[in-house]
Write a protein that holds these residues in place. Structure first.
Motif, PDB file in Angstrom:
ATOM      1  N   ARG A  66      -2.781   8.398  -5.498  1.00 16.38           N
ATOM      2  CA  ARG A  66      -1.765   8.890  -4.570  1.00 16.38           C
ATOM      3  C   ARG A  66      -0.872   9.885  -5.291  1.00 16.38           C
ATOM      4  NH1 ARG A  66       0.212   4.888  -0.293  1.00 16.38           N
ATOM      5  NH2 ARG A  66       2.056   6.140  -0.606  1.00 16.38           N
ATOM      6  N   ALA A  67      -0.434  10.864  -4.551  1.00 18.29           N
ATOM      7  CA  ALA A  67       0.400  11.891  -5.183  1.00 18.29           C
ATOM      8  C   ALA A  67       1.758  11.303  -5.520  1.00 18.29           C
ATOM      9  CB  ALA A  67       0.567  13.064  -4.238  1.00 18.29           C
ATOM     10  N   ASP A 103       3.190   3.787  -4.932  1.00 15.63           N
ATOM     11  CA  ASP A 103       2.358   4.573  -5.832  1.00 15.63           C
ATOM     12  C   ASP A 103       2.179   3.777  -7.131  1.00 15.63           C
ATOM     13  OD1 ASP A 103       1.316   6.371  -7.605  1.00 15.63           O
ATOM     14  OD2 ASP A 103       2.967   7.805  -7.464  1.00 15.63           O
ATOM     15  N   ARG A 104       0.936   3.488  -7.513  1.00 20.87           N
ATOM     16  CA  ARG A 104       0.727   2.628  -8.686  1.00 20.87           C
ATOM     17  C   ARG A 104       1.304   3.238  -9.961  1.00 20.87           C
ATOM     18  NH1 ARG A 104      -5.382   2.619 -10.971  1.00 20.87           N
ATOM     19  NH2 ARG A 104      -5.734   0.938  -9.484  1.00 20.87           N
ATOM     20  N   GLN A 105       1.323   4.552 -10.017  1.00 19.22           N
ATOM     21  CA  GLN A 105       1.854   5.227 -11.194  1.00 19.22           C
ATOM     22  C   GLN A 105       3.377   5.025 -11.313  1.00 19.22           C
ATOM     23  OE1 GLN A 105      -0.926   6.544 -12.876  1.00 19.22           O
ATOM     24  NE2 GLN A 105       0.582   6.395 -14.542  1.00 19.22           N
ATOM     25  N   GLN A 145      -5.614   3.989  -5.620  1.00 19.03           N
ATOM     26  CA  GLN A 145      -5.571   4.975  -6.696  1.00 19.03           C
ATOM     27  C   GLN A 145      -5.332   6.368  -6.147  1.00 19.03           C
ATOM     28  OE1 GLN A 145      -9.064   4.082  -8.826  1.00 19.03           O
ATOM     29  NE2 GLN A 145      -8.258   4.775 -10.774  1.00 19.03           N
ATOM     30  N   HIS A 172       0.792  -1.223   0.000  1.00 18.44           N
ATOM     31  CA  HIS A 172       0.000   0.000   0.000  1.00 18.44           C
ATOM     32  C   HIS A 172       0.828   1.278   0.000  1.00 18.44           C
ATOM     33  CE1 HIS A 172      -4.474  -0.561   0.300  1.00 18.44           C
ATOM     34  NE2 HIS A 172      -3.985  -1.743  -0.021  1.00 18.44           N
ATOM     35  N   HIS A 173       2.101   1.144   0.299  1.00 13.12           N
ATOM     36  CA  HIS A 173       2.965   2.324   0.292  1.00 13.12           C
ATOM     37  C   HIS A 173       3.516   2.627  -1.095  1.00 13.12           C
ATOM     38  CE1 HIS A 173       5.309  -1.285   0.959  1.00 13.12           C
ATOM     39  NE2 HIS A 173       6.453  -0.664   0.775  1.00 13.12           N
TER      40      HIS A 173
END
Ligand SMILES: Nc1nc2c(ncn2[C@@H]2O[C@H](COP(=O)(O)OP(=O)(O)OP(=O)(O)O)[C@@H](O)[C@H]2O)c(=O)[nH]1
Ligand SMILES: [Zn+2]
Length: 342
Positions: free
Chosen positions: A341-342, A267-269, A339, A264-265
């Motif tokens: 996240r910065a 970033d998917r991008q 989804q 969870h930490h």
């Protein structure tokens, strides 16, 4: 390469404070080891227990009449922290480590998804990882596990920061319950020298066999730690730091097992950045924020190899394609990550 030992403090420590290394913990109780090797039971000052195994700390001995637990007063800045995170909580494995050995075996059959996730977390933390495949004696099961790791053994051409082609991850053939240790056991021993290595792996793969082999008095140490922490016998509650030799230049860290390696930490991008075999292709996509899932002219999707099993090309001179299993993992993990996240 020898692991740089923490430099002695330039200025004398404030009165009553001592330097130490967190070697294990249980709840809010920590065992802090001083440079001379003595171990002390300590608790954190204040409500939060933020120290993790591998932290360099300053601690204070108990004042007369205040029990036998010292207190942790200060945690030195970390050079890295390896952890997993799900919706509910964050679980730190260790700080300030040099590499992670992910131990899997021919049996029990390993989850490639958990393997990939642990490798992603290692990349994101900037910690080199290696894979140990144990139980080399289990012929057909071993051959099939070895084959399932083809994508991880593939040789990638030299990148910007590397001068020679190298496997995506070193994969070491081990047989830890045999005297010889397996074909690549000497290589493993060489890689452990001068480094602090976190050993990670599911239950039943041979983690205890490895630790007991490397540290003959590990069981006695564990029992002593359990006594000091007043925790139940044989409960690995957190990571435990073991020195490999008296000179204390090399260490292995035994870590608790886990069901699911939460990311969870991450970033998917940025996910492709932590999958180096995919990242190599991602720069060519038309859109800078291409998710590599549905966009037209996606270079990543175009690089995915056909489904037939392919043995890793030993000397791939040109860019190898992306293994379909790795791309499937990428898609799966991408969808799983939160989804926006910065
Ligand atoms: N066939 C085979 N069995 C092995 C080998 N290495 C370890 N084992 C066996 O695998 C089983 C599990 O080993 P452990 O060292 O207890 O594994 P672990 O990862 O510590 O597992 P947990 O204690 O459940 O966390 C034991 O029965 C070992 O004897 C090997 O090279 N070949
Ligand atoms: Zn793309």
């Amino acid at each position: 390469m020898r692991r740089p030992r923490p430099a002695p403090p330039a200025a004398p420590l404030p009165d009553g404070l001592h330097e130490g290394l967190i070697v294990t913990s249980h709840g809010r109780h920590y065992i802090v080891e001083s440079a001379g090797g003595q171990r002390h039971l300590c608790h954190p000052r204040g409500k939060k227990s933020q120290a993790v195994v591998g932290d360099q700390v300053q601690w204070q001995a108990p004042r007369p009449g205040q029990g036998d637990e010292g207190s942790i007063e200060h945690i030195a800045p970390r050079r890295n922290l390896f952890y997993r995170q799900d919706e509910m909580r964050t679980k730190a494995f260790a700080a300030n480590i040099d590499q992670i050995l992910i131990l899997i075996a021919a049996e029990p059959v390993f989850s490639e998804r958990q393997l990939a996730k642990a490798l992603i977390a290692a990349e994101a933390a900037g910690i080199p990882a290696l894979i140990g495949l144990n139980k080399q004696d289990l012929g057909p099961a071993y051959a099939s596990a070895w084959q399932r790791l083809a994508a991880y053994r593939q040789i990638l051409p030299a990148g910007d920061d590397a001068h020679t082609p190298a496997p995506l991850y070193p994969v070491l053939r081990l047989q830890l319950d045999a005297a010889h240790g397996g074909d690549d056991f000497p290589q493993l021993q060489a890689l452990l020298q001068g480094r602090a290595t976190l050993v990670l792996g599911p239950s039943g793969v041979g983690k205890s066999t490895l630790i007991n082999r490397l540290i003959p008095d590990a069981q006695a140490q564990t029992a002593e730690i359990s006594r000091a922490l007043n925790s139940g016998r044989h409960t690995t509650t957190t990571t435990t730091w073991y020195w490999l030799e008296c000179a204390r230049g090399s260490a292995v860290l035994d870590s608790p097992g886990f069901q699911e390696f939460g990311l969870h930490h991450i970033d998917r991008q940025a996910l492709t950045r932590w999958m180096p075999d995919i990242a190599r292709h991602a720069t060519g996509c038309r859109f800078h924020n291409c998710t590599h899932i549905h966009e037209p002219h996606c270079v990543v999707r175009a690089a995915v190899l056909p489904e037939e099993p392919t043995e890793a090309a030993p000397n791939a001179a040109e860019a190898p394609g992306i293994a379909p299993s790795r791309y499937a993992l990428y898609k799966h993990i991408f969808e799983e990550l939160p989804q926006g996240r910065a």
